[in-house]
Design a protein around this motif. Structure first.
Motif, PDB file in Angstrom:
ATOM      1  N   GLY A 258      52.181  68.171  47.998  1.00 45.36           N
ATOM      2  CA  GLY A 258      52.075  69.834  48.998  1.00 45.36           C
ATOM      3  C   GLY A 258      51.188  69.964  48.169  1.00 45.36           C
ATOM      4  O   GLY A 258      49.884  70.696  48.521  1.00 45.36           O
ATOM      5  N   SER A 259      50.477  69.717  47.361  1.00 44.96           N
ATOM      6  CA  SER A 259      48.876  70.264  46.273  1.00 44.96           C
ATOM      7  C   SER A 259      48.466  69.818  46.970  1.00 44.96           C
ATOM      8  O   SER A 259      46.607  70.460  46.829  1.00 44.96           O
ATOM      9  N   MET A 260      48.231  68.648  47.180  1.00 46.03           N
ATOM     10  CA  MET A 260      46.841  67.573  48.015  1.00 46.03           C
ATOM     11  C   MET A 260      46.215  68.442  48.653  1.00 46.03           C
ATOM     12  O   MET A 260      45.060  68.989  49.684  1.00 46.03           O
ATOM     13  N   LEU A 261      47.559  68.438  50.002  1.00 44.70           N
ATOM     14  CA  LEU A 261      47.747  69.322  50.885  1.00 44.70           C
ATOM     15  C   LEU A 261      47.050  70.526  50.868  1.00 44.70           C
ATOM     16  O   LEU A 261      46.405  71.047  51.590  1.00 44.70           O
ATOM     17  N   GLY A 262      47.538  71.237  50.292  1.00 47.62           N
ATOM     18  CA  GLY A 262      47.511  72.497  49.841  1.00 47.62           C
ATOM     19  C   GLY A 262      46.000  72.616  49.588  1.00 47.62           C
ATOM     20  O   GLY A 262      44.777  73.612  50.529  1.00 47.62           O
ATOM     21  N   GLY A 315      46.919  71.011  39.924  1.00 50.04           N
ATOM     22  CA  GLY A 315      46.825  72.362  40.256  1.00 50.04           C
ATOM     23  C   GLY A 315      45.503  73.197  39.180  1.00 50.04           C
ATOM     24  O   GLY A 315      45.009  73.750  39.232  1.00 50.04           O
ATOM     25  N   VAL A 316      46.053  73.061  37.888  1.00 47.33           N
ATOM     26  CA  VAL A 316      44.819  72.754  37.349  1.00 47.33           C
ATOM     27  C   VAL A 316      43.517  72.619  37.056  1.00 47.33           C
ATOM     28  O   VAL A 316      42.122  73.040  36.586  1.00 47.33           O
ATOM     29  N   GLY A 317      43.347  71.408  36.717  1.00 45.34           N
ATOM     30  CA  GLY A 317      42.537  70.421  36.679  1.00 45.34           C
ATOM     31  C   GLY A 317      40.818  70.851  37.707  1.00 45.34           C
ATOM     32  O   GLY A 317      40.077  70.416  37.609  1.00 45.34           O
TER      33      GLY A 317
END
Lengths: 799, 210
Positions: A258-262, A315-317
């Protein structure tokens, strides 16, 4: 030249980090036991040893119950089932028949001690003149015994007292029996089950073991599936560990994907470059790889919670990369990597330091699992920072060919205008009403310090566990006593004195059974007392001689037996003699020694009222009550309160640190977005009837670090507020995507963490313009809608 | 010289005894199940035995223990159905055992006592074994014993030698003699040399021979 060398080092270090991570990945041991997150030592370390021994014993046990419409079909298929499991090196032992060798060895140790091994009931019976009845009963049993080995029993245990002693040690639970082939048969509600018990060769949390055991169990189940109507129930920490790993893996892939797609979508929309897309993941991959490797080498294993939080590093890096790309894009053709880096460095460095400090504050909380999260996250962030500072300027030397999408600048511009206008016009009435709403939310906020409500176990496994326990009829309570004494004899005497109130509680139905070392071995004092009664009431009274005579024992044998039981070994049976055999039993009592002191554990079954049992504890007399869950709940409460203090302290410290660069007004302005976001998050949680736990507080500590990044960039980039807000917004969205997905976790602890950060970061991004300096009388810069990027702004560097 | 003579005489006596004991030459233990036509006969017998819903009868049990100078004799009656095995001893003491649902209960003087398998494994094993013996399932027997079978015209003999080392430590062999679908005599020889003999009699008419 020096710079070039440094950059080369950074590139090599990045590649090495990734390789190290790849090397570590197959060697990982993932621990999904939520208790592993919390400190083990709460009482004294010697008392905690009991818990460690019990944990090691329990967590490696695996139990299967095989069933089918007929016992014959079950039994015929059982050897193949057992064989399939035995082929796997992941099992140290797999048995469907009791370990009779160990049991026989223990009986050998008891041989000859019949007069010394009287149960308290037997002794009382003899003391109250029951010798005649005992002899008559023994006579009747021997004369009518249809079984084999009657001659052996007559010599080894003439009056049947040793048999009763063995029966009370190890009472077979109701419905348990051995069939003629030696299989353990459990009969419940007219259904027969065949019990197979196994012991794992390693921790159930080892990923390699889980995979091997999973394959072996699958093969065994397949073999048993040939039986028509066959069913298998199973229980053991292994299955929960497997479910935990699967859940963690699935959540990591959900969060990660999800994070990567976003992030991919964001990067493509904003920077319109596939090259940057690939480059954006380098800091994350390096950070994750180094974090994994370091945790593996430092802790030997990695907790599932650490892994899930680690995935959120994405998300943070990412923020550092996004800020770098944004600055490069907004600099247009004037881009100079060294100059750009100098511009970014203060906010980037301060941000990474504050974030790392926020993560490390987890370790201050003292939770071993959270220390792992701290190490993982801090190292990951530092690696990501290293890649952005060391590698990016070496690669991204040429200016960006794309400009920021106009709609983003329009949106941020409009928002900044709106925000500035609200800031100017916001009257005391609005502020007061908002304050009341926020306070009302805060007032509704409840707390949750119950560990059981933070761990969501697989409901199918829980149901199967309950069914299996009902069939087996055994349920050892999580609470137990640890008894400490100066030596073995004193320990056995203490355990004997505790047996009296325990039996009373058992009769009252507060416990169904208890396991204590003294059931296996009476103290020397008790053994001597038994011998004396035996001699007085059975030998000296002539009853034993009459008994042997009535049975028709040959005179020479009778004389030997009388001599043997009249002159038993002078030395009592000791723990040292019995223990080597006893400890091999799967349900051996727990006994250990530390610094010449002797320790025994009393395990309880069918516990209904822990408080009543707890009253038997007397730490001054070496009787300790251990209730791990209650201890942890108390700890969670203590740490929740501690973390609240830590959070306030961290904010104060940040304000003080920032004063040297921004002055007290500036410092407060920077701290305002995360601080207000924290208050708003808590208020929303209150309105949503959420309960506050240590995990929410940890998220709020993390919010301080992440939110501070956004505020610092807004402050440092105030000359280009729209571009900075685009970068801050991008970071916020990518972080929200990651942490927002954590809120989808089935583990309540992770869900709370994710939800808190999701709310917190959203509020923090919205409030970020508060961090910008506002010269008195000068309104916030207003920009024309949909204005293209203004190159003049590029030259307006941070002063 | 004298000693040698005595040994030779002992050997001759032993050989003579061996040859004179009836049945030794036609020992059931020379006929493992699966040789000759005994498989069919055994299968017919087990079918007949299993057809019986309930078996009742009287028994006399005689135990010959080496440490006793006289045998222990027990008399009583028994009743066996698929779900329940009752063993009622009438002399020398009135005592009964009930084995149902894998649970053994001792009833003496009106009081019931559950016998734990761990406390009295040999006693428990007896009832577990005899339940399966009276139900005579080939599969069940072959799980625990090497099975020998010698069918005769009116009678049959069944020999059992334990497979499990633990059981073999206690029981050397079992020799069961039957008539029709009934067990008439059981001789159990223990590894220690002690032996138990049981005679069974049945009040109701004899079912047809297999």
């Amino acid at each position: 030249m020096k710079l070039k060398v440094l950059r080369l080092v950074a590139i090599v270090a990045t590649v090495c980090s990734i390789l190290l991570g790849l090397y570590t990945l197959p060697r990982l041991v993932v621990n999904s036991d939520i208790l592993a997150l919390f400190p083990a030592a709460q009482q004294s370390p010697d008392i905690d040893l009991a818990g460690n021994q019990l944990k090691a014993r329990i967590e490696r046990k695996v139990v299967f119950l095989l069933s089918s419409p007929t016992w014959e079909a079950t039994r015929n298929a059982a050897p193949e089932f057992v064989q399939q499991l035995r082929q796997c090196s992941c099992f140290a032992a797999v048995n469907a028949t009791p370990d009779s060798n160990t049991w026989m060895a223990i009986q050998q140790q008891y041989a000859g001690f019949a007069p010394a091994l009287l149960t308290p009931v037997q002794r009382e019976f003899l003391e109250q003149g029951g010798a005649n009845d005992l002899v008559q009963r023994a006579l009747r049993d021997l004369l009518t015994n249809p079984g084999v080995a009657v001659g052996d029993r007559l010599q080894r245990d003439p009056l049947g007292t040793a048999g009763e002693f063995l029966g009370q040690i190890n009472p077979s639970p109701d419905g348990f029996s051995l069939d003629e082939s030696g299989f353990i048969r459990v009969t419940r509600d007219n259904q027969d089950y065949l019990l197979v018990y196994a012991e794992l060769a390693d921790s159930p949390y080892s990923l390699a073991l889980q995979q091997q055991a999973g394959a072996a169990i699958k093969a065994a189940k397949l073999a048993f599936s040939q039986v028509s109507g066959g069913g298998i129930l199973h229980s053991g920490a292994l299955f929960y560990a497997q479910a935990g790993t699967q859940q963690a893996q699935s959540e990591i892939s959900t969060v990660g994907l999800g994070s990567m797609l976003g992030i991919i979508a964001l990067l493509l929309v904003v920077f319109r470059s596939w090259g940057l897309l690939v480059l954006a993941f380098v800091p994350i991959v390096a950070g994750l790889a180094l974090g994994l490797a370091l945790c593996h080498w430092l802790f030997g294993q990695i907790h599932a919670v650490t892994l899930v939080f680690g995935a959120s590093l994405v998300g943070v890096g990412q923020d550092y990369a996004l800020h770098f790309f944004s600055l490069r894009q907004s600099s247009g053709p004037h881009w100079q990597p060294e100059r750009g880096l100098r511009e970014l460095l203060p906010a980037l460095s301060l941000g990474v330091l504050i974030s790392a400090a926020a993560y490390f504050s987890f370790s201050l909380a003292g939770f071993p699992g959270l220390t792992q999260v701290a190490v993982f996250s801090s190292v990951g962030l530092l690696a990501a920072y290293g890649v952005v500072v060391g590698v990016y300027p070496a690669i991204l030397r040429r200016p960006s060919r794309n400009v920021s999408p106009a709609f983003l600048l329009t949106i941020t511009g409009a928002y900044l205008d709106w925000f500035a206008a609200r800031r100017r016009t916001c009257g005391p009435l609005v502020l007061g009403l908002s304050g009341v709403l926020v306070c009302a939310g805060l007032a509704q906020l409840g707390v949750n310090d119950d560990l059981r409500r933070m761990q969501t176990l697989d409901p199918d496994l829980v149901a199967m566990d309950r069914q299996l326990r009902q069939i087996i009829g055994q349920h050892t309570a999580l609470q137990y006593f640890v008894v400490r004494a100066d030596d073995d004899e004193a320990l056995l005497q203490k355990l004997e004195s505790l047996a009296i109130p325990l039996q009373v509680l058992q009769q009252q139905g507060l416990i169904s059974q208890y396991q204590s070392l003294t059931r296996w071995l009476p103290s020397a004092a008790s053994q001597n007392a038994s011998r004396t009664i035996w001699r007085d009431t059975l030998i000296n009274s002539g009853r034993m001689a009459d008994f042997l005579n009535q049975l028709g024992v040959r005179p020479d044998v009778a004389a030997k037996l009388l001599e043997y039981y009249d002159a038993p070994p002078e030395q009592p049976l000791t723990l040292q003699q019995l223990w080597p055999h006893l400890q091999q039993l799967p349900d051996a009592p727990v006994w250990y020694s530390v610094d010449d002191r002797s320790y025994g554990v009393i395990l309880l079954q069918g516990l209904t009222d822990p408080e009543a049992l707890r009253s038997l504890a007397d730490p001054d007399d070496g009787v300790f009550w251990v209730d791990k869950v209650a201890q942890i709940n108390q700890l969670l409460r203590d740490y929740r309160i501690g973390a609240s203090g830590l959070l306030i302290f961290a904010y104060l410290l940040t304000v003080l640190v920032l004063i040297w660069r921004y002055g007290w007004r500036g410092s407060l302005a920077i701290v305002a977005p995360p601080a207000l976001a924290t208050i708003l998050t808590l208020s929303v949680m209150g309105w949503a009837n959420q309960n506050l736990s240590i995990f929410n507080l940890m998220a709020l500590v993390l919010l301080l670090g992440v939110g501070m990044d956004a505020a610092l960039f807004m402050r440092e980039g105030h000359a280009k507020p729209r571009q900075t807000l685009v970068a801050v917004g991008l970071c916020g969205i990518s972080t929200v995507l990651s942490f927002g997905l954590l809120a989808l976790s089935d583990t309540t602890a992770i869900h709370s963490f994710g939800l808190t950060l999701w709310l917190g970061i959203t509020f923090c991004c919205l409030l970020a313009p508060l961090a910008m300096p506002r010269p008195p009388g000068i309104p916030m810069p207003t920009l024309k809608p949909a204005a293209p990027i203004q190159l003049q702004e590029v030259d307006t560097n941070v002063k | 010289m004298k000693l040698r003579m005595r040994r030779v005489l002992q050997l001759i006596t032993l050989l003579l005894t061996w040859c004179c004991v009836p049945g030794v030459r036609a020992d059931v233990f020379d006929h493992p199940l699966g040789t000759g036509n005994n498989v069919t006969a055994f299968s017919t017998l087990t079918t007949e035995v299993q057809r019986q819903e309930r078996v009742t009868g009287a028994f006399t049990q005689t135990k010959y223990l080496q440490i006793l100078d006289r045998p222990l004799v027990t008399r009583g009656s028994f009743s066996l159905s698929r779900a329940n095995f009752e063993w009622r001893i009438e002399s020398p003491f009135a005592l009964s055992y009930q084995f149902a649902g894998q649970q053994l209960t001792r009833i003496a003087d009106g009081a019931q006592q559950i016998v734990q398998p761990s406390a009295e494994p040999a006693l428990y094993g007896f009832f577990s074994f005899f339940t399966s013996l009276f139900n005579l399932s080939q599969e069940q027997l072959e799980n625990a014993f090497y099975v020998f079978f010698l069918p005769g015209t009116d009678t049959w003999e069944l020999g059992l030698i334990p497979i499990q080392p633990q059981l073999a430590k206690a029981v050397q062999r079992l020799h069961i003699t039957g008539s029709g679908s009934r067990i008439v005599h059981v001789k159990l020889t223990e590894a220690s040399g002690d032996r138990t003999e049981m005679e069974f009699s049945y009040p109701d008419p004899q079912p047809p021979a297999p």
